[in-house]
Design an enzyme around this catalytic site. Structure first.
Site, PDB file in Angstrom:
ATOM      1  N   SER A  27       0.803  -1.224   0.000  1.00 25.90           N
ATOM      2  CA  SER A  27       0.000   0.000   0.000  1.00 25.90           C
ATOM      3  C   SER A  27       0.841   1.281   0.000  1.00 25.90           C
ATOM      4  O   SER A  27       0.489   2.234  -0.705  1.00 25.90           O
ATOM      5  CB  SER A  27      -0.963  -0.007   1.186  1.00 25.90           C
ATOM      6  OG  SER A  27      -1.880  -1.052   1.019  1.00 25.90           O
ATOM      7  N   LYS A  76      -8.034  -6.407  11.163  1.00 24.59           N
ATOM      8  CA  LYS A  76      -9.233  -6.071  10.386  1.00 24.59           C
ATOM      9  C   LYS A  76     -10.551  -6.279  11.150  1.00 24.59           C
ATOM     10  O   LYS A  76     -11.527  -5.588  10.896  1.00 24.59           O
ATOM     11  CB  LYS A  76      -9.264  -6.896   9.087  1.00 24.59           C
ATOM     12  CG  LYS A  76      -8.325  -6.389   8.014  1.00 24.59           C
ATOM     13  CD  LYS A  76      -8.475  -7.230   6.755  1.00 24.59           C
ATOM     14  CE  LYS A  76      -7.943  -6.512   5.556  1.00 24.59           C
ATOM     15  NZ  LYS A  76      -8.405  -7.093   4.287  1.00 24.59           N
ATOM     16  N   ASN A  97     -11.185  -2.353   6.377  1.00 17.25           N
ATOM     17  CA  ASN A  97      -9.826  -2.169   5.831  1.00 17.25           C
ATOM     18  C   ASN A  97      -9.475  -0.696   5.620  1.00 17.25           C
ATOM     19  O   ASN A  97      -8.348  -0.379   5.251  1.00 17.25           O
ATOM     20  CB  ASN A  97      -9.626  -2.962   4.525  1.00 17.25           C
ATOM     21  CG  ASN A  97     -10.263  -2.279   3.318  1.00 17.25           C
ATOM     22  OD1 ASN A  97     -11.184  -1.470   3.461  1.00 17.25           O
ATOM     23  ND2 ASN A  97      -9.778  -2.591   2.136  1.00 17.25           N
ATOM     24  N   ASP A 112     -12.676  -3.683  -0.052  1.00 24.00           N
ATOM     25  CA  ASP A 112     -12.301  -4.875  -0.828  1.00 24.00           C
ATOM     26  C   ASP A 112     -13.415  -5.295  -1.794  1.00 24.00           C
ATOM     27  O   ASP A 112     -13.136  -5.717  -2.919  1.00 24.00           O
ATOM     28  CB  ASP A 112     -11.984  -6.058   0.103  1.00 24.00           C
ATOM     29  CG  ASP A 112     -10.597  -5.932   0.714  1.00 24.00           C
ATOM     30  OD1 ASP A 112      -9.741  -5.256   0.131  1.00 24.00           O
ATOM     31  OD2 ASP A 112     -10.377  -6.520   1.789  1.00 24.00           O
ATOM     32  N   GLY A 136     -13.071 -21.250  -1.349  1.00 25.90           N
ATOM     33  CA  GLY A 136     -12.450 -20.748  -0.122  1.00 25.90           C
ATOM     34  C   GLY A 136     -13.447 -19.968   0.711  1.00 25.90           C
ATOM     35  O   GLY A 136     -14.392 -19.370   0.170  1.00 25.90           O
ATOM     36  N   GLY A 139     -11.091 -14.673   4.814  1.00 27.76           N
ATOM     37  CA  GLY A 139     -11.419 -13.257   4.901  1.00 27.76           C
ATOM     38  C   GLY A 139     -11.780 -12.651   3.547  1.00 27.76           C
ATOM     39  O   GLY A 139     -12.769 -11.915   3.426  1.00 27.76           O
TER      40      GLY A 139
HETATM   41  P1  NAP Z   1      -7.539 -16.704   4.453  1.00 29.49           P
HETATM   42  O1  NAP Z   1      -8.425 -15.875   5.312  1.00 29.49           O
HETATM   43  O2  NAP Z   1      -6.368 -17.406   5.043  1.00 29.49           O
HETATM   44  O3  NAP Z   1      -8.483 -17.792   3.710  1.00 29.49           O
HETATM   45  C1  NAP Z   1      -7.970 -18.737   2.811  1.00 29.49           C
HETATM   46  C2  NAP Z   1      -9.057 -19.742   2.434  1.00 29.49           C
HETATM   47  O4  NAP Z   1      -8.468 -20.665   1.507  1.00 29.49           O
HETATM   48  C3  NAP Z   1      -9.569 -20.568   3.618  1.00 29.49           C
HETATM   49  O5  NAP Z   1     -10.931 -20.859   3.390  1.00 29.49           O
HETATM   50  C4  NAP Z   1      -8.736 -21.847   3.512  1.00 29.49           C
HETATM   51  O6  NAP Z   1      -9.389 -22.962   4.036  1.00 29.49           O
HETATM   52  C5  NAP Z   1      -8.610 -21.983   2.022  1.00 29.49           C
HETATM   53  N1  NAP Z   1      -7.430 -22.755   1.654  1.00 29.49           N
HETATM   54  C6  NAP Z   1      -6.153 -22.510   2.022  1.00 29.49           C
HETATM   55  N2  NAP Z   1      -5.329 -23.423   1.464  1.00 29.49           N
HETATM   56  C7  NAP Z   1      -6.118 -24.280   0.765  1.00 29.49           C
HETATM   57  C8  NAP Z   1      -5.867 -25.441  -0.005  1.00 29.49           C
HETATM   58  N3  NAP Z   1      -4.635 -25.908  -0.181  1.00 29.49           N
HETATM   59  N4  NAP Z   1      -6.917 -26.059  -0.600  1.00 29.49           N
HETATM   60  C9  NAP Z   1      -8.182 -25.587  -0.441  1.00 29.49           C
HETATM   61  N5  NAP Z   1      -8.487 -24.491   0.290  1.00 29.49           N
HETATM   62  C10 NAP Z   1      -7.468 -23.839   0.883  1.00 29.49           C
HETATM   63  O7  NAP Z   1      -6.928 -15.833   3.272  1.00 29.49           O
HETATM   64  P2  NAP Z   1      -7.632 -14.579   2.534  1.00 29.49           P
HETATM   65  O8  NAP Z   1      -7.210 -13.331   3.197  1.00 29.49           O
HETATM   66  O9  NAP Z   1      -9.062 -14.897   2.377  1.00 29.49           O
HETATM   67  O10 NAP Z   1      -6.877 -14.600   1.116  1.00 29.49           O
HETATM   68  C11 NAP Z   1      -7.140 -15.616   0.167  1.00 29.49           C
HETATM   69  C12 NAP Z   1      -6.400 -15.296  -1.143  1.00 29.49           C
HETATM   70  O11 NAP Z   1      -6.885 -14.074  -1.694  1.00 29.49           O
HETATM   71  C13 NAP Z   1      -4.889 -15.114  -0.981  1.00 29.49           C
HETATM   72  O12 NAP Z   1      -4.261 -15.676  -2.106  1.00 29.49           O
HETATM   73  C14 NAP Z   1      -4.704 -13.601  -0.970  1.00 29.49           C
HETATM   74  O13 NAP Z   1      -3.449 -13.213  -1.459  1.00 29.49           O
HETATM   75  C15 NAP Z   1      -5.799 -13.184  -1.949  1.00 29.49           C
HETATM   76  N6  NAP Z   1      -6.276 -11.809  -1.707  1.00 29.49           N
HETATM   77  C16 NAP Z   1      -6.182 -10.922  -2.728  1.00 29.49           C
HETATM   78  C17 NAP Z   1      -6.663  -9.639  -2.548  1.00 29.49           C
HETATM   79  C18 NAP Z   1      -6.557  -8.649  -3.672  1.00 29.49           C
HETATM   80  O14 NAP Z   1      -6.729  -7.446  -3.438  1.00 29.49           O
HETATM   81  N7  NAP Z   1      -6.336  -9.091  -4.880  1.00 29.49           N
HETATM   82  C19 NAP Z   1      -7.250  -9.238  -1.330  1.00 29.49           C
HETATM   83  C20 NAP Z   1      -7.327 -10.199  -0.296  1.00 29.49           C
HETATM   84  C21 NAP Z   1      -6.831 -11.486  -0.504  1.00 29.49           C
HETATM   85  P3  NAP Z   1      -9.414 -23.297   5.631  1.00 29.49           P
HETATM   86  O15 NAP Z   1     -10.191 -22.157   6.249  1.00 29.49           O
HETATM   87  O16 NAP Z   1     -10.085 -24.594   5.692  1.00 29.49           O
HETATM   88  O17 NAP Z   1      -7.978 -23.287   6.051  1.00 29.49           O
END
Ligand code: NAP
Length: 292
Positions: A27, A76, A97, A112, A136, A139
């Site tokens: 950021s 958050k 956020n 977001d 997934g 968050g």
């Molecule tokens: P998070 O809160 O850790 O959630 C991740 C989710 O993915 C959980 O439901 C987790 O399941 C699941 N997961 C993790 N590993 C897995 C696997 N090997 N197979 C199947 N499911 C799996 O993370 P988040 O903040 O939501 O972020 C998720 C993704 O979005 C990341 O790649 C992040 O970089 C991206 N993101 C991008 C932006 C953007 O602005 N472009 C913003 C936010 C996030 P469990 O709960 O069962 O562990």
């Protein structure tokens, strides 16, 4: 636009991002590029704030007159009870956020969902005919659910691997101010869902660097999607992910996570400065930073 060199003066106003750690945050790069391009008298700084210092920190921010700040992990959710007001969308997502100072208090929202929506809203499409499937239930998935509801997707299906977390996820939306048509599913149900999907979103980290060869779906599964389906990956390193390469090879329209990242920042900057954010400059600053 001509970029102005950063000069910190007696009048310079403070913006920033809090997290713990915060050193990975992109950021500051994105926002300071925008501030320079707009010629604003602001500077955007990273603030590593330990969880037990959160209240002290935001009281201190009020004392020094910070204009606003972004929030990243792990604050958050925990910041919400410390704010004077929280928007409906942030309330529904369950996370803030972006915070700004207004009328004697800190107000918070979540940009977001708006960031996620930005590239989709540019499309001519009847979203009421587009059921959404979200991979997934973390968050980011919460922001995507709120965004899909705002788009008008008639059904929102969420796929996860941990039944207990899935059930808690579904339950949490029952009390939200949004009236959602949401269902939760395990990965073994995916094949029966894919043929009806208009928008497929990866909100898991599967396929993210340093494991770019992974994908949440097989080629056979991608080919079960209807020809008009849109495939969106929230990941922005690498670009494109294997998941998006598979979707493009199947002839589907794809989006990666970079524009979401830029647009959530742009929406925050607009709240703080009341000026139109230079989205392309912010995107280029991120690409330069990522070496792309
Ligand atoms: P998070 O809160 O850790 O959630 C991740 C989710 O993915 C959980 O439901 C987790 O399941 C699941 N997961 C993790 N590993 C897995 C696997 N090997 N197979 C199947 N499911 C799996 O993370 P988040 O903040 O939501 O972020 C998720 C993704 O979005 C990341 O790649 C992040 O970089 C991206 N993101 C991008 C932006 C953007 O602005 N472009 C913003 C936010 C996030 P469990 O709960 O069962 O562990």
């Amino acid at each position: 636009m001509v970029t102005q060199p950063l000069v910190i003066k007696g009048t310079t106003q403070l913006l920033g991002v809090i997290g713990y750690p915060v050193k990975h945050s992109m950021s500051p790069v994105m926002h300071n590029a925008a501030i320079a391009t707009l010629g604003l008298d602001y500077v955007y700084l990273p603030f590593p704030i330990a969880p037990d210092q959160l209240k002290t920190a935001i009281d201190g921010f009020a004392a020094v007159g910070l204009k606003g700040f972004n929030i990243t992990i792990p604050h958050k959710q925990t910041i919400m009870p410390l704010l004077t007001g929280v928007s409906d969308v942030a309330q529904a997502i369950g996370a803030v956020n972006t915070v700004w100072w207004s009328a004697g208090g800190w107000r918070g929202t979540n940009t977001d969902a708006a960031g996620f929506l930005a590239p989709l809203q540019a499309l001519e499409r009847d979203w009421h005919q587009s059921p959404a499937l979200i991979l997934g239930n973390g968050g980011a998935a919460r922001a995507v659910v709120a965004a899909c509801h705002q788009l008008g997707c008639p059904k929102i299906m969420v796929v996860g691997r941990t039944l207990q977390k899935l059930e808690a996820f579904a339950e949490s939306w029952q009390t939200s101010p949004l009236n959602l048509n949401i269902s939760v599913h395990t990965w073994d149900q995916l094949d029966s869902l894919l043929p009806q999907i208009g928008l497929l979103v990866n909100s898991t980290p599967v396929g993210m660097a340093p494991k770019p060869d992974a994908s949440p779906l097989t080629d056979v599964q991608i080919n079960q999607l209807p020809a008009q389906a849109i495939v969106y990956d929230l990941i922005y390193t690498p670009r494109p992910t294997k998941f998006l390469q598979q979707a493009a090879a199947a002839g589907l329209v794809t989006f990666d996570g970079l524009e979401m990242l830029v647009q959530q920042g742009a929406a925050a900057l607009e709240i703080w400065t009341q000026q139109s954010a230079p989205v392309e400059v912010m995107q280029q600053a991120l690409l330069n930073h990522l070496g792309q």
